[in-house]
Scaffold this motif. Sequence first.
Motif, PDB file in Angstrom:
ATOM      1  N   LYS A 116       2.064  -2.604   9.752  1.00 30.95           N
ATOM      2  CA  LYS A 116       1.269  -2.099   8.626  1.00 30.95           C
ATOM      3  C   LYS A 116       2.034  -2.241   7.319  1.00 30.95           C
ATOM      4  O   LYS A 116       3.259  -2.329   7.314  1.00 30.95           O
ATOM      5  CB  LYS A 116       0.956  -0.615   8.854  1.00 30.95           C
ATOM      6  CG  LYS A 116       0.004  -0.404   9.995  1.00 30.95           C
ATOM      7  CD  LYS A 116      -0.512   1.012   9.977  1.00 30.95           C
ATOM      8  CE  LYS A 116      -1.529   1.221  11.073  1.00 30.95           C
ATOM      9  NZ  LYS A 116      -1.444   2.560  11.648  1.00 30.95           N
ATOM     10  N   THR A 147      10.434  -8.942  -0.466  1.00 29.92           N
ATOM     11  CA  THR A 147      10.403  -7.503  -0.165  1.00 29.92           C
ATOM     12  C   THR A 147      10.615  -7.257   1.332  1.00 29.92           C
ATOM     13  O   THR A 147      11.184  -6.238   1.709  1.00 29.92           O
ATOM     14  CB  THR A 147       9.090  -6.854  -0.654  1.00 29.92           C
ATOM     15  OG1 THR A 147       7.982  -7.667  -0.262  1.00 29.92           O
ATOM     16  CG2 THR A 147       9.100  -6.686  -2.151  1.00 29.92           C
ATOM     17  N   GLY A 172       6.214 -12.235  -0.595  1.00 30.49           N
ATOM     18  CA  GLY A 172       5.768 -11.055   0.152  1.00 30.49           C
ATOM     19  C   GLY A 172       5.424  -9.885  -0.756  1.00 30.49           C
ATOM     20  O   GLY A 172       5.201  -8.775  -0.290  1.00 30.49           O
ATOM     21  N   ARG A 178       1.430  -7.300  -2.428  1.00 36.24           N
ATOM     22  CA  ARG A 178       0.559  -7.391  -1.256  1.00 36.24           C
ATOM     23  C   ARG A 178      -0.680  -6.503  -1.383  1.00 36.24           C
ATOM     24  O   ARG A 178      -1.494  -6.466  -0.473  1.00 36.24           O
ATOM     25  CB  ARG A 178       1.340  -6.941  -0.021  1.00 36.24           C
ATOM     26  CG  ARG A 178       1.881  -8.083   0.847  1.00 36.24           C
ATOM     27  CD  ARG A 178       2.685  -7.440   1.924  1.00 36.24           C
ATOM     28  NE  ARG A 178       2.888  -8.179   3.108  1.00 36.24           N
ATOM     29  CZ  ARG A 178       4.032  -8.789   3.432  1.00 36.24           C
ATOM     30  NH1 ARG A 178       5.017  -8.838   2.572  1.00 36.24           N
ATOM     31  NH2 ARG A 178       4.158  -9.349   4.597  1.00 36.24           N
TER      32      ARG A 178
HETATM   33  P1  AMP Z   1       7.545  -9.946   5.582  1.00 40.81           P
HETATM   34  O1  AMP Z   1       8.960 -10.297   5.890  1.00 40.81           O
HETATM   35  O2  AMP Z   1       7.167 -10.293   4.163  1.00 40.81           O
HETATM   36  O3  AMP Z   1       6.568 -10.499   6.585  1.00 40.81           O
HETATM   37  O4  AMP Z   1       7.424  -8.352   5.672  1.00 40.81           O
HETATM   38  C1  AMP Z   1       7.663  -7.653   6.881  1.00 40.81           C
HETATM   39  C2  AMP Z   1       7.027  -6.276   6.823  1.00 40.81           C
HETATM   40  O5  AMP Z   1       7.574  -5.520   5.733  1.00 40.81           O
HETATM   41  C3  AMP Z   1       5.531  -6.257   6.602  1.00 40.81           C
HETATM   42  O6  AMP Z   1       4.800  -6.393   7.805  1.00 40.81           O
HETATM   43  C4  AMP Z   1       5.330  -4.880   5.962  1.00 40.81           C
HETATM   44  O7  AMP Z   1       5.368  -3.851   6.932  1.00 40.81           O
HETATM   45  C5  AMP Z   1       6.582  -4.739   5.095  1.00 40.81           C
HETATM   46  N1  AMP Z   1       6.373  -5.259   3.721  1.00 40.81           N
HETATM   47  C6  AMP Z   1       7.003  -6.318   3.140  1.00 40.81           C
HETATM   48  N2  AMP Z   1       6.586  -6.511   1.876  1.00 40.81           N
HETATM   49  C7  AMP Z   1       5.648  -5.552   1.635  1.00 40.81           C
HETATM   50  C8  AMP Z   1       4.815  -5.233   0.532  1.00 40.81           C
HETATM   51  N3  AMP Z   1       4.857  -5.928  -0.611  1.00 40.81           N
HETATM   52  N4  AMP Z   1       3.973  -4.169   0.657  1.00 40.81           N
HETATM   53  C9  AMP Z   1       3.923  -3.445   1.785  1.00 40.81           C
HETATM   54  N5  AMP Z   1       4.658  -3.696   2.874  1.00 40.81           N
HETATM   55  C10 AMP Z   1       5.520  -4.742   2.820  1.00 40.81           C
END
Ligand code: AMP
Length: 190
Positions: free
Chosen positions: A58, A32, A86, A89
């Motif tokens: 956030k 995601t 991801g 969450r």
């Molecule tokens: P990641 O690449 O998985 O570390 O995601 C980067 C950012 O995307 C996170 O810090 C969140 O702001 C947002 N994000 C990714 N996946 C989610 C999720 N399942 N729920 C909420 N926010 C997400």
Amino acid sequence: MLNIVLFGPPGAGKGTQSEKLIEKYGLLHLSTGDLLRAELKAETPLGQEAKKYMNEGKLVPDDVLIGMVANKVADNKDAKGFIFDGFPRTTVQAEALDKIMADNELSISGMIALEVTEEELTQRILERGKTSGRADDQNEDLIRNRIQEYETKTAPVSNFYKAQDKYFAIDGIGTIDSIFEELCKAVDAL
Ligand code: AMP
């Protein structure tokens, strides 16, 4: 069909290990974070909305994520299986994922968690920030916010899978290859 939720805090190695799992098991990677970054880059309305949250480390609101994942699963029903990286969450997202899977006559095989200490995480993310180009990997305050969000909102998601007897944890510290070996043992046992 093998449908795995790869779980762990930011910097646990989910992205790196997902790539190796995809290669070995031929699964479809559903990250995601990657999907959101693509929306941001394309400057879509969804991307503009998500940006506000991502820039502060956030979580993006559940409804945005759930819609995005529902579309991706429905579009790829014929895949050999999925790796969710991801996502979910939050517990709301975990409940929604079960429903999305059931709507497509699929189910989650299990959640595999990569366990890494907080100290190690910050160091890894800062190191990754030198090459990832991700703004949220380069600022210690933002990294702390992301870990904080993980601890308060995301860590409890493990209970959702524990209650279904679908939770498995492995040590996320070691070489990429040794962690992958442990991961494969957990996947093969699903
Ligand atoms: P990641 O690449 O998985 O570390 O995601 C980067 C950012 O995307 C996170 O810090 C969140 O702001 C947002 N994000 C990714 N996946 C989610 C999720 N399942 N729920 C909420 N926010 C997400």
